[in-house]
Scaffold this motif. Sequence first.
Motif, PDB file in Angstrom:
ATOM      1  N   UNK A  63      15.673   7.698  25.453  1.00  0.00           N
ATOM      2  CA  UNK A  63      15.552   9.095  25.044  1.00  0.00           C
ATOM      3  C   UNK A  63      15.823   9.190  23.547  1.00  0.00           C
ATOM      4  N   UNK A  64      14.940   9.869  22.828  1.00  0.00           N
ATOM      5  CA  UNK A  64      15.098  10.053  21.382  1.00  0.00           C
ATOM      6  C   UNK A  64      14.809  11.520  21.043  1.00  0.00           C
ATOM      7  N   UNK A  65      15.156  11.914  19.835  1.00  0.00           N
ATOM      8  CA  UNK A  65      14.793  13.245  19.369  1.00  0.00           C
ATOM      9  C   UNK A  65      13.276  13.368  19.297  1.00  0.00           C
ATOM     10  N   UNK A  66      12.761  14.495  19.755  1.00  0.00           N
ATOM     11  CA  UNK A  66      11.311  14.702  19.803  1.00  0.00           C
ATOM     12  C   UNK A  66      10.678  14.537  18.428  1.00  0.00           C
ATOM     13  N   UNK A  67      11.384  14.942  17.391  1.00  0.00           N
ATOM     14  CA  UNK A  67      10.860  14.876  16.034  1.00  0.00           C
ATOM     15  C   UNK A  67      10.493  13.452  15.635  1.00  0.00           C
ATOM     16  N   UNK A  68      11.210  12.470  16.172  1.00  0.00           N
ATOM     17  CA  UNK A  68      10.908  11.073  15.854  1.00  0.00           C
ATOM     18  C   UNK A  68       9.470  10.736  16.215  1.00  0.00           C
ATOM     19  N   UNK A  69       9.017  11.173  17.373  1.00  0.00           N
ATOM     20  CA  UNK A  69       7.662  10.832  17.819  1.00  0.00           C
ATOM     21  C   UNK A  69       6.616  11.731  17.161  1.00  0.00           C
TER      22      UNK A  69
ATOM     23  N   UNK B  26      17.948  19.688  25.839  1.00  0.00           N
ATOM     24  CA  UNK B  26      19.203  19.355  26.516  1.00  0.00           C
ATOM     25  C   UNK B  26      20.153  20.548  26.444  1.00  0.00           C
ATOM     26  N   UNK B  27      21.375  20.380  26.913  1.00  0.00           N
ATOM     27  CA  UNK B  27      22.304  21.503  27.008  1.00  0.00           C
ATOM     28  C   UNK B  27      22.762  22.010  25.651  1.00  0.00           C
ATOM     29  N   UNK B  28      22.554  21.197  24.615  1.00  0.00           N
ATOM     30  CA  UNK B  28      22.876  21.648  23.262  1.00  0.00           C
ATOM     31  C   UNK B  28      21.700  22.339  22.587  1.00  0.00           C
ATOM     32  N   UNK B  29      20.583  22.434  23.292  1.00  0.00           N
ATOM     33  CA  UNK B  29      19.398  23.048  22.723  1.00  0.00           C
ATOM     34  C   UNK B  29      18.559  22.117  21.882  1.00  0.00           C
ATOM     35  N   UNK B  30      18.912  20.812  21.855  1.00  0.00           N
ATOM     36  CA  UNK B  30      18.122  19.842  21.109  1.00  0.00           C
ATOM     37  C   UNK B  30      16.889  19.441  21.907  1.00  0.00           C
ATOM     38  N   UNK B  31      15.756  19.293  21.239  1.00  0.00           N
ATOM     39  CA  UNK B  31      14.532  18.842  21.885  1.00  0.00           C
ATOM     40  C   UNK B  31      14.526  17.326  21.953  1.00  0.00           C
ATOM     41  N   UNK B  32      14.507  16.791  23.169  1.00  0.00           N
ATOM     42  CA  UNK B  32      14.537  15.352  23.401  1.00  0.00           C
ATOM     43  C   UNK B  32      13.283  14.919  24.146  1.00  0.00           C
ATOM     44  N   UNK B  33      12.935  13.645  24.008  1.00  0.00           N
ATOM     45  CA  UNK B  33      11.722  13.125  24.643  1.00  0.00           C
ATOM     46  C   UNK B  33      11.987  11.728  25.193  1.00  0.00           C
TER      47      UNK B  33
ATOM     48  N   UNK C 284       8.509   3.467  17.304  1.00  0.00           N
ATOM     49  CA  UNK C 284       9.270   4.474  16.562  1.00  0.00           C
ATOM     50  C   UNK C 284      10.767   4.310  16.794  1.00  0.00           C
ATOM     51  N   UNK C 285      11.171   4.090  18.038  1.00  0.00           N
ATOM     52  CA  UNK C 285      12.591   3.905  18.338  1.00  0.00           C
ATOM     53  C   UNK C 285      13.150   2.650  17.708  1.00  0.00           C
ATOM     54  N   UNK C 286      12.351   1.589  17.674  1.00  0.00           N
ATOM     55  CA  UNK C 286      12.792   0.335  17.069  1.00  0.00           C
ATOM     56  C   UNK C 286      12.987   0.508  15.565  1.00  0.00           C
ATOM     57  N   UNK C 287      12.047   1.197  14.901  1.00  0.00           N
ATOM     58  CA  UNK C 287      12.185   1.463  13.471  1.00  0.00           C
ATOM     59  C   UNK C 287      13.417   2.327  13.218  1.00  0.00           C
TER      60      UNK C 287
END
Length: 418
Positions: free
Chosen positions: A46-52, A72-79, A86-89
């Motif tokens: 799971x990463x921040x949506x903005x990354x992708x 998520x419960x903090x209101x952050x957009x996750x994917x 992208x996650x590796x970078x």
Amino acid sequence: MAEIIRSIRGMNDLLPEVTPYWQAVEGTMKTVLSGYGYQEIRFPIVEKTELFKRSIGEVTDIVEKEMYTFDDRNGDSLTLRPEGTAGCVRAAMQNGMLNQTQRLWYMGPMFRHERPQKGRYRQFHQLGVEAYGFSGPDIDAEMIMMTARLWKALGLTGISLQINSLGSTEARLAYREELIQYFEAHQEQLDEDSQRRLHSNPLRILDSKNPEMQALNEAAPKLIDHLDAESKADFEQLCHTLDKVGIRYEINPRLVRGLDYYSKTVFEWVTDQLGSQGTVCAGGRYDGLVAQLGGKDATAIGFAIGLERLIALLEATDALPEIAQTDAYLVAVGDAAAIQAPLLAEALRDQLPALKLITHCGGGSFKSQFKRADRSGARWTLILGEEEVNNESIGVKTMATGEQETISWYDLAAYLSQ
């Protein structure tokens, strides 16, 4: 009675009769990669949506239609990660790894909300390989040679290599304008997806699988004819290296890859054995991605292998690895034997760490236990009863021949190691 909860469509179970093949293939991959100096990295699914959005590109099918995104419960957009690069970078930047060259690999599940079909699932598994800090085409050649060696190690046939160069960002932008002009002149022939992409991502039109688009795409200007001098020289050197080592390839000018971050070399290993889902391995260079994600300029290249498709191809070409069978199944009849059996089994495992030994658990008659031994596929059935316990011996039946003999406990390890 409550209804059985079933798995999500397109997300499949891998059952015990299948996983040994996966383990064998994964083991071969790890061996080949380590032979080239690549090291494993693990990062979250799971990463921040903005990354992708920033890496893959907002005007792509993956971001527009296929990502599993939620707040998520903090209101952050996750994917849930739809791919691994992208996650590796992100992990390499965050942990200060890009101040020197890196050769990395990772393996695990990816998630895309696509229409499930053979070879394309909503949860799928990939081996990803990335290299950072290498500027010349020699690392491009290494990536391709490494995959060719992997196919050889797996005994895989019926797979061919396609390569292309996307050139520098500047060359690609100039080509993009020419491509837009070409497609605008034939706009009435564009399908709905291509019309939507015409000004946002026209190179993706070339990758269309619509049969009605093929003639139009074949006649389109070729990117390889518009390469900058550096990209052209690098591509020629790559081809020269592949020629010298005897790796056959086809230059495919329509190979553009589906993600926005690629530049210069791109490649795919494809097969005609899996219907429409013919790409088994794909990758290329993405020198601009690190800066695009907020880091300093760093050269980068990588590839990914879809494990479901690879396993399916190995099965289709009768190249699945042989799986080591169970060596022995220990049957114990009677109270004294039931007490002694696990002690004897543990002693055997101490002496023979590689021994695949199943000890019967749960009781039952001799007949029922022997049926389980037979179903296990074991090479030997070890038979322990009251008499054997008293004599410190054990019956050993070779299942292939039906021959049976009695062995001392103290000679058993030597016997099974033959």
